[in-house]
Design an enzyme around this catalytic site. Structure first.
Site, PDB file in Angstrom:
ATOM      1  N   HIS B 162       0.844  -1.199   0.000  1.00  0.00           N
ATOM      2  CA  HIS B 162       0.000   0.000   0.000  1.00  0.00           C
ATOM      3  C   HIS B 162       0.885   1.257   0.000  1.00  0.00           C
ATOM      4  CE1 HIS B 162      -3.510   2.477   1.362  1.00  0.00           C
ATOM      5  NE2 HIS B 162      -2.547   3.182   1.916  1.00  0.00           N
ATOM      6  N   GLU B 163       1.882   1.265   0.876  1.00  0.00           N
ATOM      7  CA  GLU B 163       2.760   2.438   0.970  1.00  0.00           C
ATOM      8  C   GLU B 163       3.563   2.627  -0.309  1.00  0.00           C
ATOM      9  OE1 GLU B 163       2.177   4.420   3.141  1.00  0.00           O
ATOM     10  OE2 GLU B 163       1.051   3.134   4.488  1.00  0.00           O
ATOM     11  N   HIS B 166       1.642   4.226  -2.954  1.00  0.00           N
ATOM     12  CA  HIS B 166       1.601   5.680  -2.788  1.00  0.00           C
ATOM     13  C   HIS B 166       2.838   6.319  -3.426  1.00  0.00           C
ATOM     14  CE1 HIS B 166      -1.940   6.459  -0.582  1.00  0.00           C
ATOM     15  NE2 HIS B 166      -1.593   5.866   0.540  1.00  0.00           N
ATOM     16  N   GLU B 246      -6.470   6.725  -1.435  1.00  0.00           N
ATOM     17  CA  GLU B 246      -6.414   5.596  -0.507  1.00  0.00           C
ATOM     18  C   GLU B 246      -7.008   4.345  -1.163  1.00  0.00           C
ATOM     19  OE1 GLU B 246      -4.824   5.294   2.283  1.00  0.00           O
ATOM     20  OE2 GLU B 246      -4.167   7.358   2.062  1.00  0.00           O
TER      21      GLU B 246
END
Lengths: 188, 471
Positions: B162-163, B166, B246
């Protein structure tokens, strides 16, 4: 006089546009090809790392399970075969699959030796090798994606004319025999 | 992916321009206020007001431009360090926590980053993580020690994926700019508001010159508007910036790991943790994987403390904006995110999009059309053994393997008893709040008595022992 000038200006403008488009497309192709090259290099790094780890692992297991000589031989032989293949992507993929299979059997052997499974050194090697397998899988995933991007760009009109003129060759996928969509996760 | 990156680069420019305009506006109004007040207070007639205003605008906007440039330079040179310093993060020493290092390397290879981001650790019991950095090769991933102790490998992989999404989508650079720029503007407008309130008390004694008075009223209205509305505007803009990404990062994480349940289980554990992160505020919250405020809310429900609301209102001094802040969250509700991930039938972006539409009942897609078109059919992989044992949620992607099936049943029953226990705890709080008296019999039976039973003797329905309910 003025008409001539107009025509000249129009031609120059058109020529410039064409030139810019040519340069842009050419650069895009080069960029995509470089991504493919880098992705391949990444796979190579991880494969080399695996070659380096395997002898250590075999040594660690040998101390506890000396009579499983057959498994060790298979692993070492598969490793040697995989190292010897240099350029052919398809052949390389095939050999690496065999190596993965023998490694799995080695870890299956280790399952039967509780002492070995409690060994800190072995556990570290196991994590390292499991992670390296994952990295190979993820690197392959990314490599195949970038090959697809590159090949698609190269084959679509009008980019294909430029690609043909400057000799951009097709890249090969790093295929595996199992379901290619299956995730590159390894359980030992 | 490419379209997303281009869109984010465009948005970064927009953030810079908007922050510049806001800065200019706040600066000029502040300048006008300052000049008009101070000078017209000392003079008998209001004739010079127009000139004074121009002077104020020039001086104020000049200062604003300088401040804006300083902000930009700070974001560019020191953005990472500033954010990391807020949380007292330190770099993960080499040769420690090999699994974390491996997971980060795996995910950056999967995402095709030129090199893995540097890893930072925050000493905090609350499990959480964030990524920041202006470009992929200067990026940083920070995790708390709480995250490392509570998550298994599959969950950690989901969080890191997830990070890293980003970072790849350039969300982290956009957020970093927004953080530094808007944070400073808010600080300036806060200061402006306070100065304004203080000086308006002094102002009432001097109302001279009708033309000057009108101008002053106009300026006052503008000032109030800018000082009150700017923070609200920024909040709304900010939540618009970060909510969609997100979802997108969740979708990309599912695609990279091929295992949505890993991230889902991690999100569940993170949002149901007891611990809290220190030093987080309204502007850095957007950076975390789960908004620290939401975890706080869960804690608040249990412990009934009011700790976090105080911290927020302390930071953004005026009450209106903090009241409004609850209306525009930086993250979509975690429960919804978990539901979407658990409803995915494959690991591709398309599967995420379908699950999202089904769960949130929205019609428009969060992902861009191009990225959906290029999405491939991907199946969900099997979980690791570790995950089967310690997952907070039911499993997905399980094959016919008998032992795994058994563990799955075990896992689900464990989850059920967990929910039951949570429900009972919540009910007890309600009973207690209504003044009920709790008593435990020797045989283990727990009993609750209304206030009217005080001072009476009751016999236990199980063993017949007589229990006295004290006053």
């Amino acid at each position: 006089m003025t008409q001539n000038a107009m025509v000249i200006i129009a031609c120059t403008v058109l020529g410039l546009i064409l030139l810019f488009w040519l340069a842009g497309t050419y650069n895009m192709l080069v960029k995509l090809r470089n991504i493919v090259k880098n992705a391949w290099a990444q796979i190579d790094v991880q494969l080399k790392r695996r070659y380096d780890l395997i002898p250590n692992l075999v040594e660690a297991v040998k101390g506890y399970a000396a009579h499983e000589a057959q498994t060790f031989e298979a692993v070492i032989k598969a490793r040697q075969m995989a190292i010897n293949v240099s350029d052919n992507v398809k052949k390389k993929a095939e050999m690496e699959n065999i190596l993965s299979g023998t490694l799995k059997s080695l870890f299956a052997v280790a399952e039967n030796y509780p002492d070995l499974k409690a060994n800190q050194n072995f556990l570290q090697l196991q994590e390292e090798l499991a992670s390296t397998e994952n990295k190979i899988g993820f690197a392959r995933q990314f490599y195949n994606d970038s090959v697809m991007n590159y090949n698609t760009a190269k084959e679509t009109f009008p980019t294909n004319m430029i690609a043909a003129a400057f000799g951009f060759s097709n890249s090969e996928f790093f295929e595996i025999n199992e379901l290619e969509k299956q995730a590159p996760q390894v359980k030992f | 992916m490419w379209q997303q990156i281009a869109a984010n680069k465009r948005k970064t420019t927009i953030v810079l321009i908007i922050s510049f305009i806001l800065m200019l506006l706040a600066g000029s109004i502040f300048g006008v206020l300052f000049c008009v007040y101070n000078v017209s207070y000392n003079r008998a007639d209001g004739n010079g007001d127009l000139f004074l205003m121009l002077y104020g605008i020039a001086a104020g906007s000049g200062i604003a431009i300088v401040l804006w440039l300083i902000q930009l330079a700070t974001a560019f040179v020191n953005g990472n360090n500033t954010v990391l310093k807020i949380f007292n993060a330190y770099e993960l020493p080499p040769y420690s926590h090999k699994i974390l290092q491996n997971v980060v390397e795996e995910m950056s290879i999967a995402a095709g980053l030129p090199k893995p981001p540097r890893i930072y650790v925050i000493d905090s019991n609350m499990p959480n993580a964030f990524a920041c950095g202006l470009s992929p090769d200067k990026s940083v991933v920070a995790v708390t020690t709480g995250l490392l102790t509570t998550l298994n490998r599959d969950e950690l992989q989901g969080v890191i994926a997830h990070e890293i999404s980003h970072i790849v989508n350039r969300d982290s650079s956009l957020l970093l700019y927004a953080c530094v720029m808007f944070g400073t503007i808010l600080l300036v407008s806060d200061i402006g508001f306070r100065v304004f309130i203080r000086s308006s008390g002094r102002r009432s004694s001097s109302s001279k010159g009708s033309a000057g008075a009108i101008i002053l009223i106009v300026v006052l209205v503008l000032a109030i508007l800018s000082f009150v509305i700017t923070p609200i505007l920024i909040r709304i803009l900010y939540s618009m910036l970060s909510q969609k990404r997100e979802y997108l990062a969740d979708a990309c994480a599912a695609q990279l790991t091929r295992y949505p349940a890993g991230l889902a289980s991690a999100l569940y554990k993170i949002s149901h943790s007891d611990a809290t992160v220190e030093n987080s505020n309204g502007y850095t919250n957007a950076m975390f994987i789960v908004n620290p405020k939401e975890t706080e809310k869960n804690v608040k429900k249990k412990k009934r403390t009011n700790y976090f609301t105080e911290e927020i209102s302390d930071f953004s001094a005026n009450g209106i904006s903090s009241a409004l802040s609850s209306g525009c969250e930086t993250h979509p509700p975690t429960e919804e995110r978990i539901k979407i991930l658990m409803n995915m039938t494959g690991a591709g972006l398309k599967d995420y999009d379908e699950a999202l539409k089904a769960v949130s009942k929205r019609k428009t897609s969060v992902l861009s059309r191009e990225s959906l078109k290029s999405s491939k059919e991907l199946s969900i992989r099997e979980p690791l053994e570790d995950f089967v044992r310690t997952s907070a949620l039911p499993l997905m992607g399980i094959t016919s393997d008998q032992t795994v099936k058994e563990t799955k049943a075990e896992n689900i029953s464990k989850n059920k008893s967990f929910y039951r226990k949570q429900k009972r705890e919540a009910e007890d709080i309600v009973w207690r709040a209504n003044g009920y008296i709790f008593k435990q019999c020797e045989c283990g039976t727990k009993m609750k008595f209304p206030v009217s039973y005080k001072g009476q003797d009751i016999s236990c329905p199980h063993c017949g022992n007589v229990i006295r309910v004290e006053e």
